[in-house]
Design an enzyme around this catalytic site. Structure first.
Site, PDB file in Angstrom:
ATOM      1  N   ARG A 276       0.825  -1.202   0.000  1.00 57.78           N
ATOM      2  CA  ARG A 276       0.000   0.000   0.000  1.00 57.78           C
ATOM      3  C   ARG A 276       0.859   1.252   0.000  1.00 57.78           C
ATOM      4  O   ARG A 276       0.498   2.264  -0.628  1.00 57.78           O
ATOM      5  CB  ARG A 276      -0.942  -0.002   1.207  1.00 57.78           C
ATOM      6  N   ALA A 277       2.006   1.223   0.671  1.00 63.49           N
ATOM      7  CA  ALA A 277       2.868   2.395   0.721  1.00 63.49           C
ATOM      8  C   ALA A 277       3.369   2.770  -0.669  1.00 63.49           C
ATOM      9  O   ALA A 277       3.439   3.962  -1.017  1.00 63.49           O
ATOM     10  CB  ALA A 277       4.055   2.137   1.659  1.00 63.49           C
TER      11      ALA A 277
END
Length: 709
Positions: A276-277
């Site tokens: 997700r980062a």
């Protein structure tokens, strides 16, 4: 309160906060903002002002769920909608109160009409109101767990589901999630923390001139909100126009391979979990380029995106300080420079070919040990970091002999020896759960058994007020005998309000875990106090995960001190523990009496939250302090007083060495509590401790009853 919000462009300073909010206005796909900071730093002011900068929303007229006319939701409860002209309205900013109910958040069904008429009489909640707008949660770290679960589901699926005993309603719920919090009041659950795309830390300026300007503008706004807004209308229009232009430019921004490599290398170099980062950084860097009026993403965009998207994803436990090592970030990005035109002729390709990976190419030369990248070079092992979030090396360093720690510091503590400097805590470990016996009714948590609004169904009762959880079988059973008298003629069940039954549920509650820590001279050896702090830190970590409040009492020298009043911030408790010095005599009775008084006051403030007392000591009592009398007898009387009031306790025995006095065991017997060694706190050796807590309390209660008889 005035209906005119403070203008966004009039906020003084707070550049990172304003930038993060504007990037989400440009690209809502960034995923929202978490604003961390002390009170009085314009967190809420800036967030509330953002809604005025968002473009208007085109909605289906009369739809309570803000469906878009061009693509209406096929499952909208107000649908189906025909494609056609819509109506423009301002984007909404919906505030979710910390104490809101689940029905207020997701909406409520009319259970009586659903059973009797078979219709979905649904009243939308805040998630429906926030669709295609902003959902703002002030003090998001204090939000109840069951509301956090609902937010997680909605943020992950882009929809809200309302389920009531076989009756189901679904509607779209895509919103910009913005939360503000004061870290002193407790941290946020990791699952919800990761849902925020960006995070910023805010603090009040220390520059007198800037503080003067803050006061001047605030007073001017409070004197004439409408006039103040009019004076800033031009600046607001410019910011709004720039947001619209950046939104239009966003689809044209190119995210090249170099930028993607920079993003991937940054996330890998900082050992961020999951993907997700990477996705959030890519979206943020693209929005930064659009905000700057460019169509290509540059290294400075990736750098700024990392500073906004990674700090809260770097935390391995709640005691890690958020933030990034900017030197490490620069070293990573320097490995992938932006491609720029080079006026000089390019050198001949090296032996490895034109890709620049050889010693004569443009890439890094890995032939020498001094040219390793931030992760140690290809195939290398990442070195230990020195920035925030790096593992503490002091706990792993060779321990200093105990004798070297006995150098006097020139300060005596009650005649029991000199004060010793604070030592670092040993590495924390996983502990088994300690719980309070019985069935409570406290705040939702994850420790002790309690009657809660969520959990497994254990029975039914008449509702006390608004019905929230229907017990279907009990409701039907109550209504069935009256069907003939009510003139039932069709298939539907004739249900009246008196027939409805509320489901009673059993779940878990959060407790007040009050630590009473011996900091006297007998605990002063480095290895011993380091192990004690490590054990308390482990229990603090467990309290964080179980949503407890914590408090810290220390005793040494001539008395005891409430080092940390009961709070939800385990960070604050860990910080006080880390700074704890040792030395002096052992006023055990003073520590227990301070605990008794603290619990008495806390019962008045929060009567439903049950306490768990954790006494960390070797059991010695060598000082009566200001109380006078025999120290050991005073400590035993204080312990028996706590036991008589039914306080659940655990004694962590810190005594070590070949010769042991067993005084902690005597204290545990007086408290009606189990005694466990430091090693026994570990998860693999703590089996049966919860059972022992219950057994000890039951045994103490029986003993008290026999004495009374």
């Amino acid at each position: 309160m005035s209906s005119v919000h403070f203008p966004f462009s009039a906020v003084v300073g707070q550049d990172d906060l304003r930038l993060a909010l504007l990037l989400n206005a440009v690209s809502p796909a960034v995923g929202g903002v978490l604003v961390r900071g002390e009170k009085g730093t314009a967190k809420s002011t800036a967030v509330r002002a953002l809604s005025a900068l968002l473009p208007q929303v085109d909605v289906v007229p009369g739809c309570r769920f803000s469906c878009a006319p061009a693509a209406p939701d096929p499952s909208c409860p107000d649908g189906p909608h025909q494609h056609g002209l819509g109506a423009l309205r301002p984007a909404r900013m919906v505030e979710l109160p910390v104490g809101a109910s689940e029905d207020r958040l997701v909406g409520a069904l009319d259970i009586e009409r659903a059973l009797a008429e078979g219709v979905k009489a649904f009243e939308p909640g805040l998630l429906a109101d926030a669709h295609r707008g902003i959902l703002y949660v002030d003090e998001v770290n204090l939000l109840h767990d069951h509301l956090v679960d609902v937010l997680l589901d909605a943020a992950a699926m882009g929809a809200s589901y309302v389920e009531r005993e076989g009756v189901s309603v679904r509607h779209a719920a895509r919103f910009l999630l913005v939360g503000t919090m004061n870290p002193e009041e407790g941290e946020l659950r990791p699952q919800l923390l990761d849902r925020f795309g960006l995070t910023v830390e805010v603090a009040a300026s220390r520059e007198p001139a800037q503080r003067v300007e803050v006061v001047r503008r605030r007073l001017a706004y409070e004197d004439d909100p409408a006039g103040f807004a009019t004076r800033w209308a031009g600046d607001e229009h410019e910011v709004r126009a720039r947001v619209v232009a950046a939104r239009a430019l966003l689809p044209k921004v190119s995210l090249g391979d170099t930028a993607l490599l920079q993003i991937a290398a940054t996330c890998a170099g900082f050992e961020v979990d999951g993907m997700r980062a990477d996705i959030v950084m890519a979206r943020t860097a693209t929005a930064l380029a659009a905000w700057a009026g460019r169509t290509e993403v540059r290294k400075e965009d990736v750098r700024q995106a990392a500073l906004l998207a990674l700090p809260h994803r770097r935390r391995r436990n709640p005691f890690d300080a958020p933030g990034l090592d900017e030197d490490l970030l620069d070293r990573i990005l320097d490995e992938f420079p932006d491609e720029e035109p080079d006026p000089d002729p390019e050198p001949e390709p090296g032996p490895e070919g034109p890709d620049g990976n050889g010693p004569d190419g443009n890439g890094p030369d890995d032939s020498g040990p001094g040219d390793c990248g931030p992760d140690g070079g290809p195939g290398g092992t990442p070195p230990q970091e020195s920035g925030p979030g790096a593992p503490a090396s002091e706990a792993e360093a060779p321990q200093t002999p105990q004798g070297s720690e006995q150098q006097p510091s020139g300060q005596e503590n009650g005649g029991g020896g000199p004060e010793q400097a604070a030592v670092r805590a040993a590495e924390p470990f996983r502990t088994k759960m300690l719980s309070v016996p019985g069935l409570g009714e406290g705040a939702s948590g994850r420790r002790s058994r309690a009657r809660t609004a969520h959990g497994r169904t254990t029975g039914a009762q008449r509702p006390r007020g608004h019905l929230t959880k229907l017990h279907l079988a009990a409701t039907i059973q109550a209504a069935a005998p009256h069907q003939k008298a009510r003139g039932r003629s069709g298939r539907g069940l004739v249900v009246r309000k008196d027939d409805l039954r509320q489901a009673t549920r059993e779940g878990r509650e959060g407790n007040l875990v009050l630590f009473v820590v011996d900091a006297s001279g007998s605990m002063a050896a480095r290895q011993r106090m380091s192990a004690v702090k490590g054990a308390v830190l482990s229990l603090l970590l467990d309290a964080y995960q179980r949503r407890d409040k914590v408090g810290l009492i220390t005793f040494r020298g001539a008395g005891a001190q409430l080092a940390l009043p009961p709070t939800s911030s385990v960070d604050a408790a860990a910080a006080r523990l880390e700074q704890l010095p040792t030395g002096g005599r052992t006023p055990l009775a003073a520590g227990l009496l301070t605990a008794h008084e603290t619990l008495r006051i806390e019962r008045l403030r929060d009567p439903s939250r049950r306490p768990l007392l954790v006494v960390v000591t070797d059991g010695r009592a060598t000082s009566a302090g200001a109380l006078g009398g025999d120290p050991r007898e005073l400590s035993r009387r204080s312990a028996r007083m706590l036991a008589a009031e039914g306080v659940a306790s655990v004694v962590v025995d810190c005594e070590s060495g070949p010769v042991r006095l067993g005084l902690a065991g005597v204290l545990a017997a007086d408290l009606g509590a189990p005694a466990v060694s430091l090693d026994g706190l570990r998860a693999d050796s703590l089996a049966g401790l919860v059972k022992n807590v219950r057994t000890a309390v039951t045994s103490q209660s029986s003993h008290t009853n026999r004495r009374a008889a």
